[in-house]
Design an enzyme around this catalytic site. Structure first.
Site, PDB file in Angstrom:
ATOM      1  N   GLU A  90      28.853 -22.737 -54.867  1.00  0.00           N
ATOM      2  CA  GLU A  90      29.338 -21.458 -54.747  1.00  0.00           C
ATOM      3  C   GLU A  90      29.720 -21.661 -53.341  1.00  0.00           C
ATOM      4  O   GLU A  90      29.492 -20.575 -52.633  1.00  0.00           O
ATOM      5  CB  GLU A  90      28.595 -20.509 -54.995  1.00  0.00           C
ATOM      6  CG  GLU A  90      28.387 -20.291 -56.706  1.00  0.00           C
ATOM      7  CD  GLU A  90      27.146 -19.186 -56.846  1.00  0.00           C
ATOM      8  OE1 GLU A  90      26.972 -18.700 -58.017  1.00  0.00           O
ATOM      9  OE2 GLU A  90      26.484 -18.843 -56.088  1.00  0.00           O
ATOM     10  N   PRO A  91      30.758 -22.204 -52.676  1.00  0.00           N
ATOM     11  CA  PRO A  91      31.228 -22.241 -51.404  1.00  0.00           C
ATOM     12  C   PRO A  91      31.875 -21.219 -51.118  1.00  0.00           C
ATOM     13  O   PRO A  91      32.882 -20.555 -51.716  1.00  0.00           O
ATOM     14  CB  PRO A  91      31.847 -23.608 -51.079  1.00  0.00           C
ATOM     15  CG  PRO A  91      32.287 -23.921 -52.277  1.00  0.00           C
ATOM     16  CD  PRO A  91      31.472 -23.341 -53.391  1.00  0.00           C
ATOM     17  N   GLY A  92      31.679 -20.278 -50.229  1.00  0.00           N
ATOM     18  CA  GLY A  92      32.666 -19.035 -49.195  1.00  0.00           C
ATOM     19  C   GLY A  92      32.924 -19.667 -48.242  1.00  0.00           C
ATOM     20  O   GLY A  92      34.476 -19.906 -48.023  1.00  0.00           O
ATOM     21  N   ARG A  93      32.290 -19.657 -47.079  1.00  0.00           N
ATOM     22  CA  ARG A  93      32.482 -19.818 -45.987  1.00  0.00           C
ATOM     23  C   ARG A  93      33.335 -21.140 -45.626  1.00  0.00           C
ATOM     24  O   ARG A  93      34.294 -21.234 -45.109  1.00  0.00           O
ATOM     25  CB  ARG A  93      31.333 -19.772 -44.886  1.00  0.00           C
ATOM     26  CG  ARG A  93      31.611 -19.845 -43.423  1.00  0.00           C
ATOM     27  CD  ARG A  93      30.088 -20.072 -42.742  1.00  0.00           C
ATOM     28  NE  ARG A  93      29.197 -19.147 -43.181  1.00  0.00           N
ATOM     29  CZ  ARG A  93      28.662 -18.205 -42.793  1.00  0.00           C
ATOM     30  NH1 ARG A  93      29.088 -17.617 -41.680  1.00  0.00           N
ATOM     31  NH2 ARG A  93      27.569 -17.837 -43.571  1.00  0.00           N
TER      32      ARG A  93
ATOM     33  N   CYS B 283      32.427   2.152 -29.143  1.00  0.00           N
ATOM     34  CA  CYS B 283      31.616   2.809 -28.119  1.00  0.00           C
ATOM     35  C   CYS B 283      29.967   2.266 -27.972  1.00  0.00           C
ATOM     36  O   CYS B 283      28.985   3.163 -28.192  1.00  0.00           O
ATOM     37  CB  CYS B 283      31.696   4.256 -28.538  1.00  0.00           C
ATOM     38  SG  CYS B 283      33.144   4.734 -28.041  1.00  0.00           S
ATOM     39  N   GLU B 284      29.968   0.899 -27.750  1.00  0.00           N
ATOM     40  CA  GLU B 284      28.628   0.605 -27.458  1.00  0.00           C
ATOM     41  C   GLU B 284      28.830  -0.650 -27.005  1.00  0.00           C
ATOM     42  O   GLU B 284      29.736  -1.590 -27.174  1.00  0.00           O
ATOM     43  CB  GLU B 284      27.740   0.303 -28.808  1.00  0.00           C
ATOM     44  CG  GLU B 284      28.543  -0.127 -30.108  1.00  0.00           C
ATOM     45  CD  GLU B 284      27.244   0.001 -31.176  1.00  0.00           C
ATOM     46  OE1 GLU B 284      26.338  -0.915 -31.060  1.00  0.00           O
ATOM     47  OE2 GLU B 284      27.609   0.795 -31.894  1.00  0.00           O
TER      48      GLU B 284
ATOM     49  N   TYR C  21      33.841 -13.607 -43.948  1.00  0.00           N
ATOM     50  CA  TYR C  21      32.857 -12.466 -43.755  1.00  0.00           C
ATOM     51  C   TYR C  21      33.193 -11.629 -42.279  1.00  0.00           C
ATOM     52  O   TYR C  21      32.524 -11.177 -41.412  1.00  0.00           O
ATOM     53  CB  TYR C  21      31.121 -12.982 -43.358  1.00  0.00           C
ATOM     54  CG  TYR C  21      30.867 -13.683 -44.643  1.00  0.00           C
ATOM     55  CD1 TYR C  21      30.551 -13.009 -45.641  1.00  0.00           C
ATOM     56  CD2 TYR C  21      30.472 -15.355 -44.450  1.00  0.00           C
ATOM     57  CE1 TYR C  21      30.211 -13.762 -46.736  1.00  0.00           C
ATOM     58  CE2 TYR C  21      30.139 -15.588 -45.809  1.00  0.00           C
ATOM     59  CZ  TYR C  21      30.021 -15.116 -46.616  1.00  0.00           C
ATOM     60  OH  TYR C  21      29.541 -15.525 -48.132  1.00  0.00           O
TER      61      TYR C  21
HETATM   62  N1  LLP Z   1      26.403 -17.842 -53.587  1.00  0.00           N
HETATM   63  C1  LLP Z   1      25.704 -16.882 -53.404  1.00  0.00           C
HETATM   64  C2  LLP Z   1      24.660 -16.286 -54.558  1.00  0.00           C
HETATM   65  C3  LLP Z   1      25.420 -16.072 -52.115  1.00  0.00           C
HETATM   66  O1  LLP Z   1      24.695 -14.893 -52.138  1.00  0.00           O
HETATM   67  C4  LLP Z   1      26.586 -16.493 -51.161  1.00  0.00           C
HETATM   68  C5  LLP Z   1      26.468 -15.881 -49.680  1.00  0.00           C
HETATM   69  C6  LLP Z   1      27.355 -17.417 -51.359  1.00  0.00           C
HETATM   70  C7  LLP Z   1      27.299 -18.191 -52.553  1.00  0.00           C
HETATM   71  C8  LLP Z   1      28.384 -18.048 -50.374  1.00  0.00           C
HETATM   72  O2  LLP Z   1      27.690 -18.530 -49.243  1.00  0.00           O
HETATM   73  P1  LLP Z   1      28.630 -19.262 -48.362  1.00  0.00           P
HETATM   74  O3  LLP Z   1      28.974 -20.608 -48.717  1.00  0.00           O
HETATM   75  O4  LLP Z   1      29.796 -18.453 -47.852  1.00  0.00           O
HETATM   76  O5  LLP Z   1      27.945 -19.279 -46.807  1.00  0.00           O
HETATM   77  N2  LLP Z   1      27.672 -12.165 -44.027  1.00  0.00           N
HETATM   78  C9  LLP Z   1      26.972 -13.423 -43.668  1.00  0.00           C
HETATM   79  C10 LLP Z   1      26.818 -14.343 -44.984  1.00  0.00           C
HETATM   80  C11 LLP Z   1      25.960 -13.680 -45.971  1.00  0.00           C
HETATM   81  C12 LLP Z   1      26.125 -14.467 -47.148  1.00  0.00           C
HETATM   82  C13 LLP Z   1      25.468 -13.959 -48.527  1.00  0.00           C
HETATM   83  N3  LLP Z   1      25.743 -14.726 -49.880  1.00  0.00           N
HETATM   84  C14 LLP Z   1      27.452 -14.119 -42.648  1.00  0.00           C
HETATM   85  O6  LLP Z   1      28.582 -13.437 -41.933  1.00  0.00           O
HETATM   86  O7  LLP Z   1      27.197 -15.196 -42.223  1.00  0.00           O
END
Ligand code: LLP
Length: 463
Positions: free
Chosen positions: A320-323, A391-392, A421
């Site tokens: 599950e890549p997002g970033r 404002c911080e 993100y």
């Molecule tokens: N799968 C699950 C179950 C997750 O909880 C997440 C991220 C992902 C996949 C995707 O992770 P990635 O490949 O994008 O790292 N807001 C934080 C990151 C929180 C991630 C939450 N879960 C940031 O800006 O670094």
């Protein structure tokens, strides 16, 4: 990462900040391809372009601050993950990193699946035509409405996060006359080397069911006994912005061990394992991320090896890549407003956005790069801190970076690697209007999420 210094600077704390910055780069006008989207380049007259469009023109047309996403790069990265994992595995893009209907369509066209973690993300996915059976639904406290909607729409899997949810999802599925495909999310007890707020596989946190003390085995027992559930696999997500594959290998080994225990106890071989997301990207030139094919190879080798040792058939792997897909494909474009030099310390460069469009620096001590993009400069490097208009004093976008000393109000600067993100965690703090997301490809730019207006703000405020 420094936690010792007050983010507002050493004058507000009794310690000096650890230097995040290294020596100034030899060429301040260079754009490191590691941190910039694929089609980003500088024209001979010095203006940076993306998808063949000059940032100065983009700023005129779409305003600043704005996120510009390189569609060609997004598609290429999505495809690279798809190709690396091949036909025996599935790639679920994690929508929480950034989701819009255009993105859903790109993912669909490139053959990826989608992980959503709220009713809002689910609606976005469905409204853009993602087939429900290619959607996985996550979350540690899904509401009854969300679960009902997910089951009614026919999502491919719900990832169960707690003992209560096992019963809740089974009950709702049964009352709808359905049998829902589910996975159980386990915490494998790995300490991922990342910021505490984004590490998720150690036991002292809210997600998942611990492998320790037979808890996950008990969850499997309960799920297998319920008619409303078809338990298809085990899920593990160890955290985010991780560079070291060792944590994934330990997680894979422990998940396979659970599969073997399930086989021994119930005579059932669960057909799927999901190893989550979390692969790190380069925010600065110092970061050295792994490529999708290296990750796919490492994960499939370890799963195959462990399954052979346990005499299990190899399950279908998903990730599950997002970033790692969207992060590097976008940058935020800002206009410089004010400049405040502090002799011998640093220069504060205030831009027209800030922590409302990028909370990551304030929240995780995240490091970013920055460049002057509306022109080149051969001025000396100056140590700068790029700050917002909120404002911080913790409203910092780039804590330490070098910019040319002739930087002036009206210049455009851009922060790369803000695809993940940033818009998805953007806020209306100080009633800021969240910036638009503009997709750029082959000389054309189009808004995929429009800029918020004051009318948008007032529409929610019913008086
Ligand atoms: N799968 C699950 C179950 C997750 O909880 C997440 C991220 C992902 C996949 C995707 O992770 P990635 O490949 O994008 O790292 N807001 C934080 C990151 C929180 C991630 C939450 N879960 C940031 O800006 O670094």
């Amino acid at each position: 990462m420094s936690r010792s210094a007050h983010p507002a600077g050493p004058r507000h704390a009794d310690v000096l900040p650890e230097g995040h910055y290294t020596a100034p780069p030899t060429d301040l006008n260079a754009l490191d391809p590691k941190v910039w989207a694929q089609t980003v380049t500088r024209t001979p007259d010095g203006v940076v372009t993306v998808g063949g469009m000059e940032v100065t023109k983009l700023a005129e047309e779409f305003g600043t601050p704005a996120y510009f996403i390189d569609e060609t790069d997004f598609r290429a990265r999505a495809r690279a993950w798809r190709t690396a994992f091949g036909h025996d595995a599935d790639v679920f893009y994690a929508g929480k990193a950034f989701l819009s209907r255009a993105v859903v369509r790109w993912l669909h066209e490139e053959g990826l699946n989608l992980d959503v973690c709220s009713g809002g993300e689910l609606s976005t996915a469905l409204s853009a035509g993602m087939p429900a059976d290619r959607i996985a639904f996550h979350g540690n406290n899904k509401s009854t409405d969300e679960i009902t909607k997910a089951i009614e729409s026919g999502v491919g899997r719900i990832v169960l996060d707690s003992f209560q949810e096992i019963v809740r999802v089974a009950h709702i599925a049964e009352s709808l006359g359905k049998r829902q495909r589910v996975q159980i999310r386990v915490t494998v007890g790995v300490e991922a080397h990342t910021h505490e707020f984004i590490a998720t596989a150690h036991e002292d946190q809210k997600f998942g069911i611990a492998l320790a003390d037979g808890q996950a085995a008990e969850a499997v027992r309960r799920a297998l006994a319920l008619d409303g559930l078809e338990l298809v696999g085990i899920h593990s997500h160890i955290g985010s912005q991780i560079f070291d594959m060792a944590g994934f290998e330990v997680a894979a080994r422990r998940v396979v061990k659970l599969l073997a225990e399930v086989r021994d106890e119930h005579g059932v071989e669960l057909p799927e394992i999901d190893l989550g997301g979390g692969l790190g990207i380069a925010y600065t030139s110092e970061d050295d991320p792994r490529e999708p094919h290296e990750i796919a190879k490492a994960l499939s080798e370890i799963v195959t090896r462990e399954c052979e040792a346990a005499r299990l058939g190899t399950p279908r792997i998903s990730v599950e890549p997002g970033r790692a897909i969207v992060g590097p494909t976008a940058f935020t474009l800002y206009e410089v407003g004010t400049i405040k030099p502090l002799d011998g310390l640093r220069t504060y460069v205030s831009v027209d956005g800030g922590m409302s469009d990028n909370i990551r620096t304030a929240l995780y001590d995240a490091e970013y790069s920055v460049a002057l993009v509306s022109r080149v400069s051969d001025a000396e490097p100056m140590l700068a801190r790029v700050v917002g208009k909120h404002c911080e004093s913790g409203d910092i976008v780039v804590r330490d970076a070098f910019l040319p000393a002739d930087l002036a109000p009206g210049d455009l600067i851009a922060v790369p690697a803000t695809g993940a993100y940033c818009r998805s965690m953007a806020s209306n703090y100080n009633h800021a209007l969240r910036p638009p997301v503009v997709a750029v490809r082959d000389g054309e730019a189009r808004t995929i999420v429009r800029r918020e207006t004051e009318e948008d703000l007032l529409r929610l405020d019913v008086g």
